[in-house]
Design a protein around this motif. Structure first.
Motif, PDB file in Angstrom:
ATOM      1  N   TYR A 194      -0.602  24.454   8.183  1.00  0.00           N
ATOM      2  CA  TYR A 194       0.538  24.193   9.050  1.00  0.00           C
ATOM      3  C   TYR A 194       1.603  23.492   8.217  1.00  0.00           C
ATOM      4  N   VAL A 195       2.611  24.230   7.770  1.00  0.00           N
ATOM      5  CA  VAL A 195       3.545  23.750   6.765  1.00  0.00           C
ATOM      6  C   VAL A 195       4.604  22.819   7.344  1.00  0.00           C
ATOM      7  N   SER A 196       5.058  23.036   8.552  1.00  0.00           N
ATOM      8  CA  SER A 196       6.178  22.239   9.068  1.00  0.00           C
ATOM      9  C   SER A 196       5.817  20.770   9.249  1.00  0.00           C
ATOM     10  N   LEU A 197       4.553  20.463   9.450  1.00  0.00           N
ATOM     11  CA  LEU A 197       4.130  19.064   9.554  1.00  0.00           C
ATOM     12  C   LEU A 197       4.225  18.375   8.200  1.00  0.00           C
ATOM     13  N   LEU A 198       3.997  19.128   7.142  1.00  0.00           N
ATOM     14  CA  LEU A 198       3.957  18.533   5.810  1.00  0.00           C
ATOM     15  C   LEU A 198       5.308  18.556   5.099  1.00  0.00           C
ATOM     16  N   LYS A 199       6.363  19.026   5.756  1.00  0.00           N
ATOM     17  CA  LYS A 199       7.692  19.019   5.151  1.00  0.00           C
ATOM     18  C   LYS A 199       8.285  17.625   5.235  1.00  0.00           C
ATOM     19  N   SER A 200       9.001  17.249   4.191  1.00  0.00           N
ATOM     20  CA  SER A 200       9.694  15.959   4.211  1.00  0.00           C
ATOM     21  C   SER A 200      10.941  16.065   3.341  1.00  0.00           C
ATOM     22  N   ASN A 201      11.834  15.130   3.499  1.00  0.00           N
ATOM     23  CA  ASN A 201      13.038  15.073   2.671  1.00  0.00           C
ATOM     24  C   ASN A 201      12.840  14.202   1.438  1.00  0.00           C
ATOM     25  N   ASP A 202      11.620  13.742   1.232  1.00  0.00           N
ATOM     26  CA  ASP A 202      11.319  12.912   0.072  1.00  0.00           C
ATOM     27  C   ASP A 202      11.349  13.790  -1.185  1.00  0.00           C
ATOM     28  N   PRO A 203      11.931  13.315  -2.296  1.00  0.00           N
ATOM     29  CA  PRO A 203      12.024  14.144  -3.500  1.00  0.00           C
ATOM     30  C   PRO A 203      10.675  14.620  -4.050  1.00  0.00           C
ATOM     31  N   VAL A 204       9.640  13.812  -3.931  1.00  0.00           N
ATOM     32  CA  VAL A 204       8.339  14.239  -4.453  1.00  0.00           C
ATOM     33  C   VAL A 204       7.432  14.806  -3.373  1.00  0.00           C
ATOM     34  N   GLY A 205       7.798  14.705  -2.100  1.00  0.00           N
ATOM     35  CA  GLY A 205       7.007  15.301  -1.027  1.00  0.00           C
ATOM     36  C   GLY A 205       6.078  14.344  -0.304  1.00  0.00           C
ATOM     37  N   VAL A 225       1.619  12.564   6.734  1.00  0.00           N
ATOM     38  CA  VAL A 225       0.179  12.383   6.529  1.00  0.00           C
ATOM     39  C   VAL A 225      -0.072  11.304   5.480  1.00  0.00           C
ATOM     40  N   ASP A 226       0.710  11.310   4.412  1.00  0.00           N
ATOM     41  CA  ASP A 226       0.580  10.274   3.385  1.00  0.00           C
ATOM     42  C   ASP A 226       0.948   8.900   3.926  1.00  0.00           C
ATOM     43  N   VAL A 227       1.992   8.831   4.739  1.00  0.00           N
ATOM     44  CA  VAL A 227       2.410   7.552   5.324  1.00  0.00           C
ATOM     45  C   VAL A 227       1.305   6.992   6.215  1.00  0.00           C
ATOM     46  N   LEU A 228       0.716   7.844   7.049  1.00  0.00           N
ATOM     47  CA  LEU A 228      -0.358   7.372   7.929  1.00  0.00           C
ATOM     48  C   LEU A 228      -1.592   6.947   7.132  1.00  0.00           C
ATOM     49  N   SER A 234       0.821  -1.203   0.000  1.00  0.00           N
ATOM     50  CA  SER A 234       0.000   0.000   0.000  1.00  0.00           C
ATOM     51  C   SER A 234       0.863   1.264   0.000  1.00  0.00           C
ATOM     52  N   LEU A 235       1.900   1.287   0.819  1.00  0.00           N
ATOM     53  CA  LEU A 235       2.803   2.438   0.834  1.00  0.00           C
ATOM     54  C   LEU A 235       3.529   2.599  -0.505  1.00  0.00           C
ATOM     55  N   PHE A 236       3.930   1.492  -1.113  1.00  0.00           N
ATOM     56  CA  PHE A 236       4.579   1.547  -2.424  1.00  0.00           C
ATOM     57  C   PHE A 236       3.630   2.120  -3.473  1.00  0.00           C
ATOM     58  N   LEU A 237       2.387   1.632  -3.497  1.00  0.00           N
ATOM     59  CA  LEU A 237       1.416   2.133  -4.465  1.00  0.00           C
ATOM     60  C   LEU A 237       1.103   3.608  -4.227  1.00  0.00           C
ATOM     61  N   GLY A 238       0.980   4.001  -2.969  1.00  0.00           N
ATOM     62  CA  GLY A 238       0.708   5.400  -2.660  1.00  0.00           C
ATOM     63  C   GLY A 238       1.833   6.325  -3.067  1.00  0.00           C
ATOM     64  N   ARG A 239       3.056   5.878  -2.945  1.00  0.00           N
ATOM     65  CA  ARG A 239       4.214   6.731  -3.237  1.00  0.00           C
ATOM     66  C   ARG A 239       4.538   6.765  -4.721  1.00  0.00           C
ATOM     67  N   PHE A 240       4.493   5.620  -5.405  1.00  0.00           N
ATOM     68  CA  PHE A 240       4.967   5.554  -6.778  1.00  0.00           C
ATOM     69  C   PHE A 240       3.862   5.496  -7.828  1.00  0.00           C
ATOM     70  N   VAL A 241       2.626   5.182  -7.453  1.00  0.00           N
ATOM     71  CA  VAL A 241       1.555   5.037  -8.445  1.00  0.00           C
ATOM     72  C   VAL A 241       0.520   6.149  -8.315  1.00  0.00           C
ATOM     73  N   PHE A 242      -0.051   6.319  -7.126  1.00  0.00           N
ATOM     74  CA  PHE A 242      -1.176   7.234  -6.961  1.00  0.00           C
ATOM     75  C   PHE A 242      -0.798   8.623  -6.466  1.00  0.00           C
ATOM     76  N   PHE A 243       0.466   8.895  -6.232  1.00  0.00           N
ATOM     77  CA  PHE A 243       0.859  10.164  -5.619  1.00  0.00           C
ATOM     78  C   PHE A 243       0.518  11.365  -6.500  1.00  0.00           C
ATOM     79  N   ASN A 244       0.912  11.325  -7.778  1.00  0.00           N
ATOM     80  CA  ASN A 244       0.639  12.451  -8.675  1.00  0.00           C
ATOM     81  C   ASN A 244      -0.855  12.658  -8.877  1.00  0.00           C
TER      82      ASN A 244
END
Length: 146
Positions: free
Chosen positions: A101-112, A116-119, A61-71
């Protein structure tokens, strides 16, 4: 003696794995010893290993959310825009707490991909895993085409 009578039998789905007959009252020592041997070796086993199913389902599910459905998800959020009232966003209308609230949504991931997405995608993976475990252990056979 009571432990032999009240121990948990093995089940295959909702059906007992073996059919045992409970001796009638008064209990004879021979039938009680036989009953203890039959019930003492019974244990409950799941058909699938729950930790493996939950881990694989959540990872997928995390793989699909990050690489398939993110855009797709980000484009839909951008189309909807911020909530408005009388053509003005809540923050522009004077509500200081409506600012994102921007600081919660910051990440070091290249696409962002953020926390919240992980949860969200992790909870979807857990829901799918529990559905798989529940339907595999109750004897449900999803053979739709055969």
């Amino acid at each position: 003696m009571a432990s032999a009578l009240f121990s948990v039998p093995t089940f295959h789905g909702f059906r007992p794995a073996t059919r045992t007959r409970v001796p009638s009252f008064p209990f004879s020592s021979i039938s009680l010893q036989k009953q203890r041997r039959q019930w003492g070796s019974m244990i409950i086993k799941a058909e699938l290993n729950p930790s493996i199913v939950i881990s694989l389902s959540t990872g997928l599910s995390l793989f699909l959310g990050r690489f398939v459905f993110f855009n797709f998800q980000r484009e839909n959020v951008a189309k909807q825009g911020l909530p408005e009232q009388n053509g003005v966003s809540h923050f522009e209308a004077g509500d200081e707490r409506a600012k994102e609230y921007v600081s919660l949504l910051k990440s070091n991931d290249p696409v962002g991909f953020n926390i919240v997405d992980v949860l969200a995608w992790g909870s979807i993976g857990h829901i799918v895993a529990y559905y798989i475990l529940a339907t595999s252990s109750n004897g449900y056979d999803p053979s739709f085409f055969g």
